[in-house]
Design an enzyme around this catalytic site. Structure first.
Site, short mmCIF file in Angstrom:
data_model
loop_
_atom_site.label_atom_id
_atom_site.label_comp_id
_atom_site.label_asym_id
_atom_site.label_seq_id
_atom_site.Cartn_x
_atom_site.Cartn_y
_atom_site.Cartn_z
CG HIS A 139 1.06 3.56 12.59
ND1 HIS A 139 -0.32 3.14 12.93
CD2 HIS A 139 1.57 3.29 11.22
CE1 HIS A 139 -0.60 2.44 11.68
NE2 HIS A 139 0.48 2.82 10.87
CG ASP A 187 2.70 0.71 8.29
OD1 ASP A 187 2.50 0.04 7.22
OD2 ASP A 187 1.96 0.85 9.20
CG HIS A 233 -0.58 0.10 2.51
ND1 HIS A 233 -0.21 1.27 3.00
CD2 HIS A 233 -0.27 -0.81 3.41
CE1 HIS A 233 0.45 1.09 4.54
NE2 HIS A 233 0.43 -0.24 4.60
CD GLU A 289 -2.98 -1.55 6.03
OE1 GLU A 289 -3.15 -2.39 6.64
OE2 GLU A 289 -2.54 -0.51 6.32
CG ASP A 335 -0.52 -7.24 2.79
OD1 ASP A 335 0.26 -6.51 2.41
OD2 ASP A 335 -1.64 -7.20 3.27
CG ASP A 344 -2.54 4.10 2.46
OD1 ASP A 344 -2.25 3.09 2.16
OD2 ASP A 344 -3.18 3.92 3.79
#
Length: 488
Positions: free
Chosen positions: A461, A157, A122, A191, A218, A124
């Protein structure tokens, strides 16, 4: 001889028999014989990989909750950057834009009768809180290359994973590699917003095309220290299953009024009782199928006390569950968790709330369903508390370890990341877009093939996210090897 002595001797004999059984079972639990590693050299340039990832980190691809809420410019810039960075992918593979910003590439194989493979990623990332900017060693959107790392939001991530994968495909194209089976690259754009406007549409598009894949790969587990499992050395935790999510709103109601004349129980009090029951009583713990496979894989490598317990769960299971359940990570593996995350009640200190609500984030272990989970919550909180599912999905099925793909993952890890690493199944605690691909494949494997991720998990994050350049190179080589082994 008196009766007491006979009972004592019988008990002693029973203890000796139990000890013998425990030790025999423990002795029989040995590591499996592994094939020797035969490394293949792949000429990938660390500096180029780092520069490419750096450029991607600088593009602020933050998705909104809908296509309309998603800013077009960053994602269109990412599309253009991918085209510039990976020209052979764009020249060789069929490209389709799905639901505005997600991308689907198809690399045609020689044999259309063979099941294809799907490599996911992904584009994003999550935002960066302004209040944390001064805590970053390097600016979060700089993509700074320093001290052996690429720094910034998304480096782990999951732009690092995504670019290692794309670099591998570009490398194979340069080498003239022609796959036997079709290869799909499915790149979502939301995602971090549960994939409902990107990953969902990619999966549906693959269904429309009649794709039924050999496997899907994934993001997921990482290379981590084995210490918390009593294992010396490192573990490559490959997700064969993942927990699903329910965001559940609990509401308690009561007559409002002035806070100087409260009823016996207020809405806030009733809500607090319900939340407390969810936290203190929660869901029962057990060794579910995925956790059982993890422990079975690791127990031959464990220190004696751990090994003794796991080789003799018929005797030590209650004690083992109690110990594991006392640790947040261990407990999360053994049961469905409930974490209250949001609260809302009165708008003023002296006004009784007519309604008090809490949002609880539940993570379901495989085997549970939305229905079974709600039934358990209802039993805990009682009939007076209103329940509303804001979002919910059932856990995806558990993927098989008895496949050539699993063997290829094992070999690719040991050949390119570390020969000493133990490849183990793992239950993903977080949700990924791969949960949306249930109709497309029976087997999904979730893994980030990067050594540095294990050291920097806390930055995902969060503050200071970074990807080790050596780790990025090894990850790229892992993907080259995996594609060669499973699609060649």
């Amino acid at each position: 001889m008196g009766t007491g002595w006979i009972i004592l001797l019988a008990l002693l004999g029973l203890l000796i028999l139990l000890a013998v059984i425990v030790l025999v079972r423990m002795a029989a639990c040995r590591p499996p014989q592994k094939k020797s590693v035969q490394k293949k050299e792949y000429d990938v340039d660390p500096e180029t990989l780092a520069e490419h990832l750096s450029g991607a980190v600088q593009i602020r691809t933050i998705a909104g909750q809908s296509v309309e809420d998603t800013p077009a410019e960053p994602f269109l810039a990412m599309h253009a950057y991918l085209e510039k960075t990976f020209p052979l992918i764009h020249q060789t593979m069929e490209k389709e834009i799905v639901h505005s910003y997600s991308l689907l590439f198809k690399w045609k194989g020689r044999d259309p009768s063979k099941k294809p493979i799907i490599m996911m990623g992904h584009m994003d990332v999550v935002p960066v809180e302004d209040s944390t900017l001064d805590q970053w060693e390097q600016p979060p959107w700089s993509g700074k290359i320093a001290d052996g790392y690429v720094w910034g939001r998304g480096a782990i991530d999951m732009k690092g994973h995504l670019f290692a994968n794309l670099e591998a495909v570009e490398y194979l194209l340069r080498q003239g590699f022609q796959p036997e089976r079709d290869i799909y690259l499915a790149l979502g754009h939301d995602e971090e917003q549960m994939g409902l406007n990107g990953g969902k549409y990619l999966a549906e598009r693959l269904q429309e095309l009649g794709v039924h894949a050999e496997y899907v790969f994934d993001e997921g587990g990482a290379v981590v220290s084995g210490k918390e499992f009593g294992v010396d050395g490192r573990i490559a935790a490959v997700g064969i299953a993942e927990k699903s999510t329910i965001n559940l709103k609990l509401t308690a109601r009561s007559q409002g009024g002035h806070a100087s004349m409260p009823p016996r129980q207020t809405a806030v009090g009733a809500l607090c009782e319900a939340v407390e029951k969810l936290e203190k009583i929660g869901f029962p713990m057990d060794i579910n199928e995925t956790a059982g496979l993890l422990f079975k894989t690791l127990r031959p490598y464990m220190k004696p006390v751990f090994k003794m317990a796991l080789c003799n769960l018929w005797l030590f299971k209650p004690v083992f569950i109690k110990i594991m359940g006392g640790m947040p990570k261990g407990a999360a593996m053994l049961h469905t968790t409930a974490a209250p995350t949001m609260l809302n009640a009165s708008m003023q200190p002296n006004v009784l709330a007519q309604a008090a609500s809490a949002v609880v984030n539940l993570r379901l272990v495989p085997g549970e369903t939305i229905e079974s989970t709600l039934a358990h919550v209802r039993k805990l909180v009682g009939e007076e508390i209103e329940l509303e599912v804001l979002f919910g999905c059932n856990p995806p099925s558990i993927s098989s370890m008895d496949t050539p793909v699993w063997q290829a993952i094992d070999a690719s890890v040991r050949e390119n990341i570390g020969e000493d690493i133990i490849v183990s199944p793992y239950l993903m605690m977080a949700s990924t877009d791969s949960r949306l691909y249930e109709a497309v494949t029976e087997n999904t494997y979730r893994f980030d093939p990067f050594i540095s991720v294990g050291e920097d998990l806390g930055t995902i994050h969060g503050v200071g996210e970074r990807m080790g350049i050596d780790s990025l190179v090894r990850g790229c080589k892992f993907f080259i090897s995996l594609i060669e082994k499973t699609a060649g």
